[in-house]
Design a protein around this motif. Structure first.
Motif: not given
Lengths: 490, 877
Positions: B499-501, B460-464, B453-454
């Motif tokens: 999300l590259a990092p 949320l990204a961390t969780l994924c 999600l932009d």
């Protein structure tokens, strides 16, 4: 079993520090033991300032989320419990029990009576559950009856004295802080022989017993072939027994009508003196069958003075009280919605209130609504992108109502409109809020005559019942929706 | 200084609490402890203020009274204040007792020599046991609360000094039977009992009637410190009542109890358990932990005593009680919990871990308990999280994760799901279409959708990524899971390159099972991009992590396309970082062209310089060296500036480093043969070296310059062959060889080391003459003998012989050079000394302790050397 330190921190996002330490208490005699027990792995309890900063970072409560920070965002930095390692001064303070509840962070550091390297499993540390119980106790005390800031501040100022009473040396004596407050206020209470520690005095006055059953029903409805709808009832029985004598005995029985739904997953208050094995084993984990124990559920107990939760239970009723479907179709800038709700005929058609909340996430504000409701009225909260369908006290005779409408949205503005991580794309829900008094979905009730009280005088017994909705979702059937494993097992 | 006012104190306390260390370092720090004690007796201060002062002393005694004498003095002062209180109700008595206890226990002043301890202990015991301390001490209304406080103080002292109340066990037991509050007494008795058992077990003694000693045992007379003195030694890291850490630590099995003592012990424990319902739930839990601790491993004490409590405890929602029950389970296993009990406990735990009436932290803790459940018969390795055997997928159904869960709950439940998938895989082939694995895949897909999600929150990204990591970790051996995971992640990158990092972080942490395919997938993902989008910097960051020798052309063409859009310094650096990664991976041809282009094309001079530098490195350094030159600097990895770090890396890699010698050389036994003397060098390898070059320099130019010796690789522990070093003497003389080593380390640095000099002995130069034909030896020798004069010289000397005699001496040292031998009496020896000298020896008519040697040489200079050599022979053995 002891705690080395306790903190209460109010989380205030947007402030420079992100929070304020509202209360802290250290236990130096425990700290001294920690130094010996932990040996080379000992990490001292830090001062409030550094601890606040480190804990907020660890709990991801600092506002700065813009950049990827390995110490916080790394995929291997996984926490699966509310117990953290908090980096302070190049070392890691562990275990720190901490959780956020209603804007307040509750934290403590239990003593571990052995070396910390390698870290022993949490299950082997007695101070962990004691720490949780202390924090829950503080939380209950702060949240009981507290509404305004000044009330909260009064309670916070009492905390120091209370902990001196219930946790003088870091070992918790009673998680019920209100009890201790009462006992401070009535210092002259004479303890009779064998007075239980959880009962600070005795009741003098007219004997009376009040029992209330509150059931909450949650549901997830999808209206889809491959996904089963789910619903569950969660009940709590609250009692207040005003009875004379130091340890009066009471037996309370919960009964079900013949077509009632069996109670399961029963957890009782520690004052219950014995439990039938049928109560202990009836559980939602097992597949249901007709032989399930259906009561009466007898709870012999020695009640404390204060109001207490006698037991919690769950139940699987055969049908959800309100069955609905919700469809959302996106047409350019407009959304077309259709809602249908049907009250089951077995449910008491007399609500204290009944509303359907229809939120729209990740979109702009509502600019225009056209709708047609077969029943009730619709309120529009434009800025919040929310529709509230007020159904009222009764469903019509047909028991079925519907709403359809077209909604137009303005330009999206990230700051103002609500963001939701679930409602992406077409995924959307409506949530039902309702309450029915003097009714339980399981049929569970307390027969006044079945309450046995072994104490002087015949008590007045009053009983109450109510049903409340909680997490009652109906998902858009035209788009994917989050499912639980249970709803996939058709 | 007179007593401080209320305002002053309030302000002082506020400042102190804000930062105790800063306050103590300030001007007021030193006096704080003293002022506090004196102002407690001041009549100007109100009681609440004094309570606040005492509260401070309860929290910070270490700062107020930093050493044992100060703590002792403080406790004495506090006790004095307590005694001096007027006999009316006061809010100070309780906190004064607590403060005196804290000062002694925290200050390390609790011991037999301490006067304050000697006063406090009897006072506490007197208050606690309800003995009449004189009406003057406190009004009747305060007696109950003070009694409870005194019990707590005693319990804390016993905790800090195990065994302190060992002498009071009998008294405590007697009191428990009477009226009064049951809780503090029960807890103290249980604690003192536990400690006494542990101490006595270590001392190999029994309970020695401690439980049956009457009340009189502690009355009058000095405090009994005996057990505490033994206990003191043992307040050390101790194992809790948990099997993993258990075994011998506690060692209660060593405790020998008489039947009488065992009976008394059982009676005491039963008494405590019977009264336990009078305790608050948290205190009940403490009691169970303590008693579990006390009885674990003790012979003749069956844990069935606990059984009546268990059913009651199993039904409660109380976290501490269920936890205490798990402790009992761990301590006693099958002796207390049959297989059916175990199953029931597990079911209760499972339902508690998901019960909607309980809060999230409780659920999470119960989930942890499930995965660490103390099974009666565990199958897996201890110390690893695993689903208990009895916890089948049916039981777990409600514990599986869903997108609606909080991140922590989701991860905890995901872990369980992964464990189920492992089991599921083991069962294999059930043909279910809704297997846990499918559910896992859908869940991960949902997580990725949210992460994509932009503008969504980073959490949320961390969780994924945490979920992906967990799955890759638990299910590393299951390609059937990893393949869709890899594809899904690649899609996620396509959707949200920002999300590259996270991707880089994930690649750094996962095992090769996911790392390799994911690297390939991401590289393809990036390389297929047009290279001119907004996300260019993410693509470049990603590529720097995943680029390697494979699929060079795609990577290079992406870079070439991207170069045109790298307009600012940051992007150029990102681009160059990718080039650098390719350099390290050993990519050649196409990269050289690209670097040359970049050196011309980039606008920023820094970028140009770097491109040029990389090009030069690529052109001039061989692969491995290049890798090292570009690798992270070992010397200063943490420097923020990439340039500085880079330059340091270069400097280290391109310069020769001075290092301690990695090998040791010595001259081994020689073989006299060939045309020139050859030294056989023995090598002892201290650390691995590569491309070793040994350089030798002859001091004094006695020999012609020596060639270097090359060895490709030496490793410690591996046998090495001797190194052969041919000598070309200009004069037949011993010499010193200076030795230097030049080599590469495994990390790729080039090093240089000085080795200790080698000594070439005179005898090392000896060579035999060619063997004359059979029968002509004597003539040959005589001819040589005669030829020495007149140019040379002749000498006679006495060569001492050891006990072994002449024969042994010759065979050991001169064997190769003997021309004519008539053992044991006569030997004729001819030695060739390069470059062109000779040494001839006649050893004849040996006597017991020596042999006369006639010696001729054609070189004067050899004579003293030969003399030294011969005289040294017998000493050389």
């Amino acid at each position: 079993m002891a705690q080395r330190a306790v903190w209460l921190i109010s989380h205030e996002s947007g402030t420079p520090l992100g929070g304020i330490v509202k209360f802290s208490r250290r236990y130096p005699t425990v700290e001294k033991r920690a130094k010996v027990f932990n040996g080379a792995s000992y990490v001292p309890v830090p001062e409030d300032g550094p601890f606040l900063k480190a804990l907020l970072f660890e709990l991801r409560l600092l506002d700065d989320e813009k950049d990827f920070l390995e110490s916080r965002d790394s995929c291997s930095h996984i926490n699966k419990t509310s117990i953290y390692g908090v980096p302070v001064g190049g070392e890691e303070l562990w275990p720190v029990v901490a959780f956020l509840k209603n804007g307040m962070i509750y934290a403590c550091v239990p003593l571990v009576e052995q070396t910390l390297s390698p870290r022993p499993p949490l299950i082997s540390i007695s101070g962990i559950s004691q720490g949780f119980e202390l924090l829950f106790g503080v939380q209950d005390f702060l949240s009981s009856g507290q509404k305004t800031d000044s009330e909260l501040n009064t309670k916070l100022s009492q905390l120091s004295d209370l902990l001196l009473q219930t946790c003088p040396f870091g070992t918790l004596l009673d998680a019920n802080l209100q009890n201790s407050l009462d006992s401070i206020n009535s210092a002259s209470v004479t303890h009779l022989q064998k007075q239980p520690a959880w009962k600070t005095g005795t009741y003098k006055g007219k004997p009376q017993v009040s029992i209330s059953i509150t059931e909450k029903v949650n549901s997830m409805q999808y209206d889809k072939q491959e996904i089963a709808d789910t619903w569950q009832v969660v009940g709590v029985v609250t009692c207040k027994c005003d009875l004379e004598g130091s340890m009066p005995n009471v037996t309370i029985s919960l009964s079900l009508p013949t077509n009632g739904s069996p109670l399961q997953d029963i957890l009782v208050h520690p004052c219950v003196t014995s439990l039938d094995s049928a109560i202990l084993t009836s559980s939602s984990i097992d597949a249901m069958d007709d032989s399930a124990f259906s009561g009466p559920y007898k709870f012999p107990l020695t009640p404390p003075l204060e109001s207490f939760n006698l037991c919690y239970y769950t139940s699987q009723v055969p049908v959800p009280p309100i069955l609905g479907f919700y469809q959302v179709k996106e047409e350019e800038v407009q959304l077309k919605i259709t809602v249908n709700l049907k009250l089951h005929e077995s449910v008491k058609n007399s609500f204290e209130f009944c509303e359907a909340h229809i939120p729209f996430y990740n979109r702009g504000p509502i600019t225009h609504v056209e709708y047609k409701a077969s029943f009730g009225q619709l309120e529009v909260f434009r800025e919040k992108s929310l529709l509230v369908w007020i159904i009222g006290q009764k469903f019509p005779k047909s028991m079925e109502i519907s709403l359809s409408g077209t909604i137009t949205f303005g330009a999206k503005n990230h700051e103002k409109q609500p963001f939701d991580q679930i409602c992406i794309g077409g995924t959307a829900y409506l949530k039902l809020h309702f309450r029915i008094l003097d009714y339980t979905l399981t049929g569970c009730y307390v027969d006044q005559h079945s309450v046995q009280v072994f104490a002087s005088g015949k008590p007045k017994i009053s009983t109450y019942r109510k049903l409340i909705s909680s997490d009652y979702y109906i998902w858009n059937s035209k788009a994917p929706a989050p499912v639980t494993y249970g709803s996939l097992l058709l | 200084m007179g007593p401080l006012g209320r305002e002053t104190w309030a302000q002082r306390l506020g400042t102190f609490r804000a930062s105790p260390s800063a306050f103590m370092a300030g001007p007021e720090g030193e006096d704080l402890g003293r002022d506090l004690l004196s102002d407690l007796r001041s009549e100007k201060l109100s009681e609440p203020m004094k309570v606040a002062l005492l509260a401070l002393s309860l929290e910070y005694p270490d700062q107020l009274w930093p050493d044992a004498p100060a703590a002792e003095a403080a406790a004495t002062s506090l006790l004095d204040t307590l005694v001096l209180l007027p006999p009316r109700p006061s809010a100070l008595r309780r906190p004064l007792l607590l403060a005196a206890t804290t000062a002694l226990a925290a200050g390390g002043a609790l011991n037999p020599a301490s006067g304050a301890s000697g006063r406090l202990l009897p006072l506490l015991l007197g208050l606690a046991s309800g003995r009449d301390l004189g009406r003057s001490f406190c009004p009747a209304s305060e007696q109950r609360p003070l009694q409870a406080t005194a019990w707590e103080c005693l319990r804390e002292l016993e905790s800090c000094r195990p065994g302190l109340l060992g002498g009071c066990l009998g008294l405590l037991r007697a009191l428990l039977g009477r009226e009064g509050p049951a809780q503090p007494l029960s807890l103290l008795l249980a604690l003192a009992l536990r400690n006494a058992l542990v101490i006595q077990a270590r001392a190999g003694a029994g309970l020695q009637g401690l439980l049956t000693a009457g009340e009189s045992s502690m009355e009058g007379g000095p405090w009994n410190w005996m057990l505490a003195e033994e206990g003191e030694v043992h307040l050390q890291p101790q194992a809790p009542s948990w099997p993993a850490a258990e075994e011998d630590e506690c060692g209660l099995a060593a405790l020998e109890l008489s039947p009488e003592e065992a009976r008394e012990l059982r009676a005491t424990v039963a008494q405590l358990l019977d009264a336990s319902y009078l305790l608050t739930p948290v205190a009940q839990a403490q009691l169970l932990w303590l008693l579990g601790w006390a009885l674990r491993g003790l012979r003749g004490q069956p844990p069935v005593l606990f059984k009546p409590q268990l059913v009651r405890l199993l039904g409660t929602a109380q976290l501490t009680l269920l936890h205490a029950m798990l402790a009992l389970k761990a301590a006693f296993g099958e002796a207390l919990f049959t297989a059916q009990d175990e199953a029931l406990l597990l079911r209760r735990l499972t339902l508690a871990a998901q019960h909607p009436a309980l809060p999230l932290p409780t659920h999470l803790f119960y989930l942890h308990c499930l995965l660490n459940f103390p099974e009666n018969w565990p199958l897996g390795p201890t110390g690893e999280e695993a689903a208990p055997l009895l916890l089948g997928s049916q039981l777990c159904r409600g514990l599986l994760p869903s997108l609606l869960h909080e991140p922590m709950a989701l991860l905890a439940r995901l872990h369980l799901l992964c464990l189920l998938c492992v089991e599921d895989e083991e069962k294999e082939g059930k043909g279910q279409d809704r297997s846990p694995r499918h559910y896992l895949e859908e869940l991960l897909a949902g997580l990725r959708q949210r992460a994509a999600l932009d503008g969504g929150p980073r959490a949320l990204a961390t969780l994924c990524f945490q979920a992906s990591y967990l799955v890759a970790h638990c299910l590393a051996g299951q390609p059937v899971v990893l393949i869709p995971l890899t594809q899904g992640l690649a899609q996620l990158y396509r959707a949200r390159p920002a999300l590259a990092p996270h991707f880089v972080d994930l690649l750094d942490h996962v095992g090769p099972e996911l790392q390799e395919p994911l690297r390939v997938a991401l590289r393809q993902e990036v390389a297929s991009r047009p290279g001119r989008e907004e996300a260019l910097r993410w693509h470049l960051q990603m590529l720097a992590s995943v680029a390697d020798g494979d699929a060079q052309s795609a990577t290079l063409s992406f870079l070439r396309a991207a170069a045109a859009h790298c307009t600012d310094w940051g992007l150029q650096q990102a681009l160059l970082r990718v080039c650098r990664a390719l350099l390290r991976a050993g990519v050649g041809g196409g990269l050289a062209d690209l670097l040359q282009e970049l050196a011309r094309q980039l606008e920023d001079p820094d970028g140009q310089d770097h491109a040029r530098l990389y090009y030069i490195l690529l052109a001039h350094l061989a692969g491995p060296k290049l890798g090292v030159a570009l690798g992270p600097s070992l010397a200063a990895p943490a420097l923020a500036s990439s340039l500085v770090a880079e330059n340091q890396g270069f400097a280290a890699a391109l310069m020769v480093q001075e290092a301690p010698a990695p090998i040791r050389l010595s001259v081994g036994p020689r073989r006299a043969e060939g045309a020139v003397p050859v030294l056989r060098l023995q090598v002892e390898v201290l650390e691995p070296v590569y491309s070793l070059e040994l350089r030798f320099r002859v001091e004094g130019q006695l020999y012609a310059p020596l060639g270097a010796v090359h060895v490709p690789c030496l490793c410690p522990g591996r046998p090495t062959r001797p190194l052969l070093l041919p000598l070309q003497p200009r004069r037949p003389a011993p010499a010193r060889l200076a030795v230097r080593a030049l080599y590469s380390t495994p990390s790729g640095l080039t090093c240089h080391a000085h080795l200790p000099p080698l000594l070439v002995a005179f005898a090392d130069l000896f060579l035999p003459f060619p063997q004359p034909p059979e029968g002509a030896q004597l003539d040959f020798f005589e001819e040589l003998w005669d030829s020495c004069l007149p140019k040379g010289t002749e000498s006679r000397l006495w060569c001492p012989l050891g006990p072994e005699g002449l024969e042994a001496l010759v065979s050991r040292h001169l064997e190769p050079f003997v021309v004519v031998a008539q053992p044991p009496v006569s030997y004729l020896v001819a030695i060739r000394l390069p470059p062109d000298s000779r040494l001839l020896l006649r050893l004849e008519a040996a006597q017991a302790d020596g042999v006369p040697v006639a010696l001729r040489t054609d070189d004067w200079a050899v004579l003293p050397l030969a003399g030294d050599y011969l005289r040294g022979l017998s000493a050389a053995g």
